[in-house]
Design a protein around this motif. Sequence first.
Motif, mmCIF file in Angstrom:
data_model
loop_
_atom_site.group_PDB
_atom_site.id
_atom_site.type_symbol
_atom_site.label_atom_id
_atom_site.label_comp_id
_atom_site.label_asym_id
_atom_site.label_seq_id
_atom_site.Cartn_x
_atom_site.Cartn_y
_atom_site.Cartn_z
ATOM 1 N N UNK A 254 0.635 -6.861 -7.242
ATOM 2 C CA UNK A 254 0.161 -6.468 -5.971
ATOM 3 C C UNK A 254 0.056 -5.114 -6.187
ATOM 4 N N UNK A 255 0.820 -4.186 -6.580
ATOM 5 C CA UNK A 255 0.767 -2.728 -6.470
ATOM 6 C C UNK A 255 -0.127 -2.135 -7.673
ATOM 7 N N UNK A 256 -0.060 -2.802 -8.766
ATOM 8 C CA UNK A 256 -1.025 -2.617 -9.858
ATOM 9 C C UNK A 256 -2.403 -2.831 -9.385
ATOM 10 N N UNK A 257 -2.683 -4.057 -8.366
ATOM 11 C CA UNK A 257 -3.973 -4.248 -8.040
ATOM 12 C C UNK A 257 -4.450 -3.153 -7.130
ATOM 13 N N UNK A 258 -3.513 -2.687 -6.455
ATOM 14 C CA UNK A 258 -3.981 -1.581 -5.475
ATOM 15 C C UNK A 258 -4.197 -0.199 -6.273
ATOM 16 N N UNK A 259 -3.463 0.044 -7.210
ATOM 17 C CA UNK A 259 -3.615 1.171 -8.067
ATOM 18 C C UNK A 259 -4.997 1.314 -8.670
ATOM 19 N N UNK B 270 0.685 -1.131 -0.026
ATOM 20 C CA UNK B 270 -0.020 0.004 -0.114
ATOM 21 C C UNK B 270 0.790 1.109 0.020
ATOM 22 N N UNK B 271 1.997 1.313 0.562
ATOM 23 C CA UNK B 271 2.837 2.477 0.736
ATOM 24 C C UNK B 271 3.501 2.671 -0.662
ATOM 25 N N UNK B 272 4.082 1.372 -1.329
ATOM 26 C CA UNK B 272 4.455 1.420 -2.550
ATOM 27 C C UNK B 272 3.576 2.121 -3.568
ATOM 28 N N UNK B 273 2.391 1.570 -3.357
ATOM 29 C CA UNK B 273 1.257 1.912 -4.586
ATOM 30 C C UNK B 273 1.042 3.376 -4.369
ATOM 31 N N UNK B 274 1.096 3.896 -3.132
ATOM 32 C CA UNK B 274 0.794 5.447 -2.820
ATOM 33 C C UNK B 274 1.998 6.300 -3.640
ATOM 34 N N UNK B 275 3.217 5.819 -3.738
ATOM 35 C CA UNK B 275 4.293 6.461 -4.149
ATOM 36 C C UNK B 275 4.087 6.385 -5.527
ATOM 37 N N UNK B 276 3.965 5.094 -6.095
ATOM 38 C CA UNK B 276 3.742 5.033 -7.631
ATOM 39 C C UNK B 276 2.618 5.809 -8.194
ATOM 40 N N UNK B 277 1.566 5.954 -7.459
ATOM 41 C CA UNK B 277 0.375 6.617 -7.842
ATOM 42 C C UNK B 277 0.738 8.163 -8.197
#
Length: 455
Positions: free
Chosen positions: A277-282, A249-256
Amino acid sequence: MLYLSQMIGEPVVDSSGERLGTISDLAISTGEVFPRITSLAFKGPGNVPFMISWRKYVDTFDDDGIVLGVDAHDIRFSYLQPDEVLLARDLMNRQIVDTQGLKVVRVNDLKLSQSGTQLRLLGAEVGIRGILRGLHPLVETAAVGAAKLFRKKIDEQIIAWNYMDLLDRDLSEVQLSVTHKRLDELHPADVADILEQLDPQQRANVFQHLDDAQATEAISEMEDEFQADFIEDLDEARAAGLLGSMDPDDAADIVRDLSYEKAETLLRLLGAEDASEIRRLLGYKDGTAGGMMTTQFVAVESDATVGETIEVLRDLPDDHPTVHYVYVTDEYEKLIGLLSLRTLVLTDPDRPVAEVMHDDVITVNPDETEEGVAADIFKYDIPAMPVVDEHGALLGIVTVDDAWDAIEDDVSGDKTRASVGKVLGIVLAVVLLLALYTLIVLQLAGAVGGGWAAA
């Protein structure tokens, strides 16, 4: 941001509001990379000098002064310790060695960093801005503004503390080039505070001393607006490695917050599982339960035993986030219950979890607003809220830490809007005053002109 020149001469008051004197100096203990202020020196009535412990007595502080947390009669005064240095006395206007640039420079001001109730020394201002600020902060502001009119910049010239060394060692029998406290001994939140307030080059220099685990923790502690900029400045291989070691979730926030090209490049460099996992959260909207949840949780199927569940917990990696509950699902991954760690410890290992689980579970859907999720977490006093889809399948959890972050972001946004409104009000008032002044001047000029014409 605070500077020593702005604090010297400001008032010191006790918890009842009684003025005790004015700030004369701040002391540091020299054994840290970015040392904390350890003592406060101030002048009382008749310019009598006093020194007290910063940690014991200082409650709040800014460039308008210091408020102590106790009444005057409860203060116990102290003395400068052998490993302490007074900033104004020992560093201000002194020549120092820039051990990175290998040159001798003069300290015109000292830059300080606030970290909670602590105040740390970041480094020395050796440029013209320190001199201007020493005259008056408005002089610095005016000079910087005037330079902009001519498309010039007057940048700060900060030398970080760990690159400073006193030329005249007799000033304080303390060698500032001794081995400093290592960065890995600082709390990640303190490292994040320091990194946020350094320019990109200095930030990169400090960052080189962190291993990947320390770097990951420090970035996670940074404010949102700094995280993406920081990742953007790193080389792609290390940036991808850090994202892969973060909570999804932290990584997704940054990638966003990254540019599309940078985000795609880093996701391609990640392992397939991490990237997926990150793409799913995005795929979830920012500001919703789906956008703030983490997919790092522990779940077992209902036919598992208590003993088997405990073994699952034992096999978790050391860096797995804190486990608040173990969630129980059916064969279709539908959430049907949860177990507290206390229940697992006190129950016979051979009993199926379905017999001892708590089946009245409060959940939210991924489209719920982050404000709504936070409200429910605090309403029901739970450490984590499960997020489920329309079929009841467990997607992730929102922790109480995420809820606090959402509340802090809302409060910060409200304060920012209030500050902007205040500034706009001041600007409008100034414009009106200038317009009124101009009108009066013009009327006076007209009257004088008319008088001369009549004469």
